[in-house]
Design a protein around this motif. Structure first.
Motif, PDB file in Angstrom:
ATOM      1  N   ARG A 168       0.765  -1.166   0.000  1.00 34.54           N
ATOM      2  CA  ARG A 168       0.061  -0.055   0.028  1.00 34.54           C
ATOM      3  C   ARG A 168       0.678   1.129   0.120  1.00 34.54           C
ATOM      4  NH1 ARG A 168      -5.043  -1.009   2.331  1.00 34.54           N
ATOM      5  NH2 ARG A 168      -5.880  -2.970   1.234  1.00 34.54           N
ATOM      6  N   CYS A 169       0.343   2.366  -0.596  1.00 28.23           N
ATOM      7  CA  CYS A 169       1.020   3.589  -0.378  1.00 28.23           C
ATOM      8  C   CYS A 169      -0.221   4.501  -0.503  1.00 28.23           C
ATOM      9  CB  CYS A 169       1.753   3.774  -1.900  1.00 28.23           C
ATOM     10  SG  CYS A 169       2.440   5.444  -1.932  1.00 28.23           S
ATOM     11  N   THR A 170      -0.160   5.475   0.654  1.00 28.68           N
ATOM     12  CA  THR A 170      -0.957   6.542   0.990  1.00 28.68           C
ATOM     13  C   THR A 170      -0.446   7.830   0.560  1.00 28.68           C
ATOM     14  OG1 THR A 170      -1.762   5.196   2.775  1.00 28.68           O
ATOM     15  CG2 THR A 170      -2.476   7.727   2.621  1.00 28.68           C
ATOM     16  N   VAL A 171      -1.008   8.624  -0.563  1.00 28.43           N
ATOM     17  CA  VAL A 171      -0.567   9.483  -1.043  1.00 28.43           C
ATOM     18  C   VAL A 171      -1.513  10.838  -0.695  1.00 28.43           C
ATOM     19  CG1 VAL A 171       0.423  10.638  -3.107  1.00 28.43           C
ATOM     20  CG2 VAL A 171       0.147   8.110  -2.954  1.00 28.43           C
ATOM     21  N   ARG A 172      -0.695  12.038  -0.389  1.00 29.56           N
ATOM     22  CA  ARG A 172      -1.532  13.394  -0.144  1.00 29.56           C
ATOM     23  C   ARG A 172      -1.185  14.175  -1.555  1.00 29.56           C
ATOM     24  NH1 ARG A 172      -5.567  14.478   2.634  1.00 29.56           N
ATOM     25  NH2 ARG A 172      -4.688  16.481   3.114  1.00 29.56           N
ATOM     26  N   VAL A 173      -2.157  14.724  -2.028  1.00 25.95           N
ATOM     27  CA  VAL A 173      -2.017  15.287  -3.209  1.00 25.95           C
ATOM     28  C   VAL A 173      -2.996  16.479  -3.267  1.00 25.95           C
ATOM     29  CG1 VAL A 173      -1.290  13.498  -4.670  1.00 25.95           C
ATOM     30  CG2 VAL A 173      -3.660  14.132  -4.621  1.00 25.95           C
ATOM     31  N   ARG A 174      -2.739  17.680  -4.093  1.00 30.47           N
ATOM     32  CA  ARG A 174      -3.450  18.543  -4.343  1.00 30.47           C
ATOM     33  C   ARG A 174      -4.616  18.158  -4.887  1.00 30.47           C
ATOM     34  NH1 ARG A 174       0.339  21.805  -7.808  1.00 30.47           N
ATOM     35  NH2 ARG A 174      -1.166  20.930  -9.385  1.00 30.47           N
ATOM     36  N   ALA A 175      -5.895  18.652  -4.531  1.00 36.04           N
ATOM     37  CA  ALA A 175      -7.267  18.258  -4.979  1.00 36.04           C
ATOM     38  C   ALA A 175      -7.527  18.252  -6.443  1.00 36.04           C
ATOM     39  CB  ALA A 175      -8.275  19.083  -4.112  1.00 36.04           C
ATOM     40  N   ASP A 176      -7.079  19.064  -7.183  1.00 45.77           N
ATOM     41  CA  ASP A 176      -6.909  19.036  -8.442  1.00 45.77           C
ATOM     42  C   ASP A 176      -6.042  18.019  -9.379  1.00 45.77           C
ATOM     43  OD1 ASP A 176      -4.462  20.270  -8.115  1.00 45.77           O
ATOM     44  OD2 ASP A 176      -4.702  22.097  -9.419  1.00 45.77           O
ATOM     45  N   VAL A 177      -5.148  17.436  -8.469  1.00 43.69           N
ATOM     46  CA  VAL A 177      -4.455  16.347  -9.234  1.00 43.69           C
ATOM     47  C   VAL A 177      -5.275  14.709  -9.644  1.00 43.69           C
ATOM     48  CG1 VAL A 177      -2.160  14.653  -8.981  1.00 43.69           C
ATOM     49  CG2 VAL A 177      -2.282  17.142  -8.212  1.00 43.69           C
ATOM     50  N   PRO A 178      -5.516  14.756 -10.830  1.00 44.61           N
ATOM     51  CA  PRO A 178      -6.231  13.342 -11.092  1.00 44.61           C
ATOM     52  C   PRO A 178      -5.416  12.285 -10.473  1.00 44.61           C
ATOM     53  CG  PRO A 178      -5.675  14.729 -13.036  1.00 44.61           C
ATOM     54  CD  PRO A 178      -4.787  15.226 -12.016  1.00 44.61           C
ATOM     55  N   THR A 179      -6.056  11.292  -9.935  1.00 44.35           N
ATOM     56  CA  THR A 179      -5.524  10.152  -9.332  1.00 44.35           C
ATOM     57  C   THR A 179      -4.964   9.250 -10.416  1.00 44.35           C
ATOM     58  OG1 THR A 179      -7.287  10.006  -7.859  1.00 44.35           O
ATOM     59  CG2 THR A 179      -6.271   8.022  -7.846  1.00 44.35           C
ATOM     60  N   GLU A 180      -5.510   9.329 -11.754  1.00 45.66           N
ATOM     61  CA  GLU A 180      -4.852   8.765 -12.836  1.00 45.66           C
ATOM     62  C   GLU A 180      -3.690   8.984 -13.076  1.00 45.66           C
ATOM     63  OE1 GLU A 180      -9.262   8.277 -12.805  1.00 45.66           O
ATOM     64  OE2 GLU A 180      -7.883   9.789 -12.715  1.00 45.66           O
ATOM     65  N   SER A 181      -3.112  10.278 -12.641  1.00 45.93           N
ATOM     66  CA  SER A 181      -1.803  10.489 -13.114  1.00 45.93           C
ATOM     67  C   SER A 181      -0.903  10.139 -12.003  1.00 45.93           C
ATOM     68  CB  SER A 181      -1.887  12.256 -12.892  1.00 45.93           C
ATOM     69  OG  SER A 181      -1.746  12.817 -11.545  1.00 45.93           O
ATOM     70  N   LEU A 182      -1.137   9.645 -10.810  1.00 44.86           N
ATOM     71  CA  LEU A 182      -0.410   8.849  -9.982  1.00 44.86           C
ATOM     72  C   LEU A 182      -0.258   7.575 -10.582  1.00 44.86           C
ATOM     73  CD1 LEU A 182      -2.105   9.898  -6.568  1.00 44.86           C
ATOM     74  CD2 LEU A 182      -0.064  10.968  -7.615  1.00 44.86           C
ATOM     75  N   ALA A 183      -1.245   6.725 -11.114  1.00 47.39           N
ATOM     76  CA  ALA A 183      -1.122   5.436 -11.415  1.00 47.39           C
ATOM     77  C   ALA A 183      -0.464   5.644 -12.941  1.00 47.39           C
ATOM     78  CB  ALA A 183      -2.420   5.045 -12.037  1.00 47.39           C
ATOM     79  N   SER A 184      -0.461   6.692 -13.716  1.00 49.80           N
ATOM     80  CA  SER A 184       0.322   6.605 -15.042  1.00 49.80           C
ATOM     81  C   SER A 184       2.056   6.638 -14.652  1.00 49.80           C
ATOM     82  CB  SER A 184      -0.206   7.937 -15.539  1.00 49.80           C
ATOM     83  OG  SER A 184      -1.340   7.561 -16.115  1.00 49.80           O
ATOM     84  N   ALA A 185       2.206   7.728 -13.660  1.00 49.36           N
ATOM     85  CA  ALA A 185       3.817   7.648 -13.220  1.00 49.36           C
ATOM     86  C   ALA A 185       4.128   6.343 -12.593  1.00 49.36           C
ATOM     87  CB  ALA A 185       3.862   8.711 -12.037  1.00 49.36           C
ATOM     88  N   ILE A 186       3.479   5.682 -12.129  1.00 46.18           N
ATOM     89  CA  ILE A 186       3.886   4.530 -11.504  1.00 46.18           C
ATOM     90  C   ILE A 186       3.971   3.333 -12.445  1.00 46.18           C
ATOM     91  CG2 ILE A 186       3.079   2.496  -9.870  1.00 46.18           C
ATOM     92  CD1 ILE A 186       2.020   4.676  -8.035  1.00 46.18           C
ATOM     93  N   ALA A 187       3.051   3.271 -13.560  1.00 41.12           N
ATOM     94  CA  ALA A 187       3.118   2.264 -14.301  1.00 41.12           C
ATOM     95  C   ALA A 187       4.317   2.629 -15.619  1.00 41.12           C
ATOM     96  CB  ALA A 187       1.723   2.695 -15.583  1.00 41.12           C
ATOM     97  N   ALA A 188       4.596   4.320 -15.531  1.00 42.19           N
ATOM     98  CA  ALA A 188       5.697   4.190 -16.508  1.00 42.19           C
ATOM     99  C   ALA A 188       6.995   3.768 -15.826  1.00 42.19           C
ATOM    100  CB  ALA A 188       5.947   5.658 -16.420  1.00 42.19           C
TER     101      ALA A 188
END
Length: 268
Positions: A168-188
């Motif tokens: 598990r990874c618990t991430v704090r992000v700005r409210a305007d950051v799409p969750t998909e962008s986190l998944a994309s960065a990890i998938a990269a």
């Protein structure tokens, strides 16, 4: 090679685990070394040092020792007033300074009312959100490092903690950051895949696949943007950056390494 950044980063990871906080503060070399790191020229060292101090201040009995450590409050005040630092460093220095000043005056009864740890928390801030990810392929500290590097590239990431045993990874992000962008960065990374952990209507945790196709990722040019955290609406999870395996042995060994490095570097 052991250097300032690797030492303070490891101390931060150790300090994220509650059982290590008293030991670190009581060690004769670590706390004075952290104070001296507050004058370091590398902003990454500064940021990791402030994160470490913030974790250590979560333990009420550490507060007076930390506040009275020679140079601690003066160094924090200098960072608060120094120009040219990123807002993340300035605000975190202010947060640590505030906690050391206010925690010292809490009564034992007031301390009990703090039902859960508060790391970088400011209840007036509503510009951040918490996302919990299940990261397939994160089987050890090497893969955790790969995940860290991926998340640090995403602009708007404030902080993150890991539970390696649960992947598990618990991430704090700005409210305007799409969750998909986190998944994309990890998938990269080509070795890790992230799914979002959410609760269904019956309260059970389920994994939600996240689209990683054609999701733009706004990358950081330097350190992650800092925002104070507000109270998470999610049930509080283990916030420690997990160190699986021979936990006690590795923690003790790294603490000794850190103390030795600090002692040799600063000659006290």
């Amino acid at each position: 090679m052991v250097d300032a950044l690797s030492v303070v980063t490891q101390l931060r990871d150790l300090a994220s685990e509650p059982q290590n906080r008293e030991t670190i503060v009581q060690d004769q070399g670590c706390l004075p070394g952290l104070v001296l790191f507050l004058d370091h020229k590398d902003p990454q060292v500064l940021f990791a040092t402030l994160q470490t101090l913030r974790y250590l201040a979560e333990l009420p009995q550490n507060v007076n020792t930390m506040k009275n450590e020679l140079g601690m409050m003066v160094s924090l005040e200098a960072l608060m007033e120094k120009s040219g630092l990123g807002v993340d460093i300035t605000e975190l220095a202010r947060e640590v300074h505030r906690v050391l000043n206010t925690e010292a005056f809490r009564t034992p009864e007031q301390q009990k009312k703090r039902s859960k740890p508060q790391f970088f928390i400011n209840s007036t801030n509503k510009k951040a959100k918490t996302v919990t990810l299940h990261v397939q392929g994160m089987d050890g500290t090497d893969q955790r490092g790969v995940c860290e590097e991926a998340l640090l590239k995403v602009k708007g990431v404030i902080s993150f903690t890991f539970q390696l045993a649960l992947k598990r990874c618990t991430v704090r992000v700005r409210a305007d950051v799409p969750t998909e962008s986190l998944a994309s960065a990890i998938a990269a990374t080509k070795v890790l895949v992230a799914q979002q952990v959410v609760k269904n209507e019956t309260g059970e945790e389920v994994l939600i696949p996240l689209s990683t196709a054609e999701v733009p990722i706004e990358e950081n040019s330097h350190l992650p943007d800092y925002l104070p955290e507000d109270e998470s609406p999610e049930k509080e999870m283990d916030r420690a950056i997990s160190r699986t395996g021979a936990k006690q042995e590795s923690s003790g060994s790294w603490l000794n390494t850190a103390a030795s490095f600090l002692t040799k570097t600063f000659y006290w």
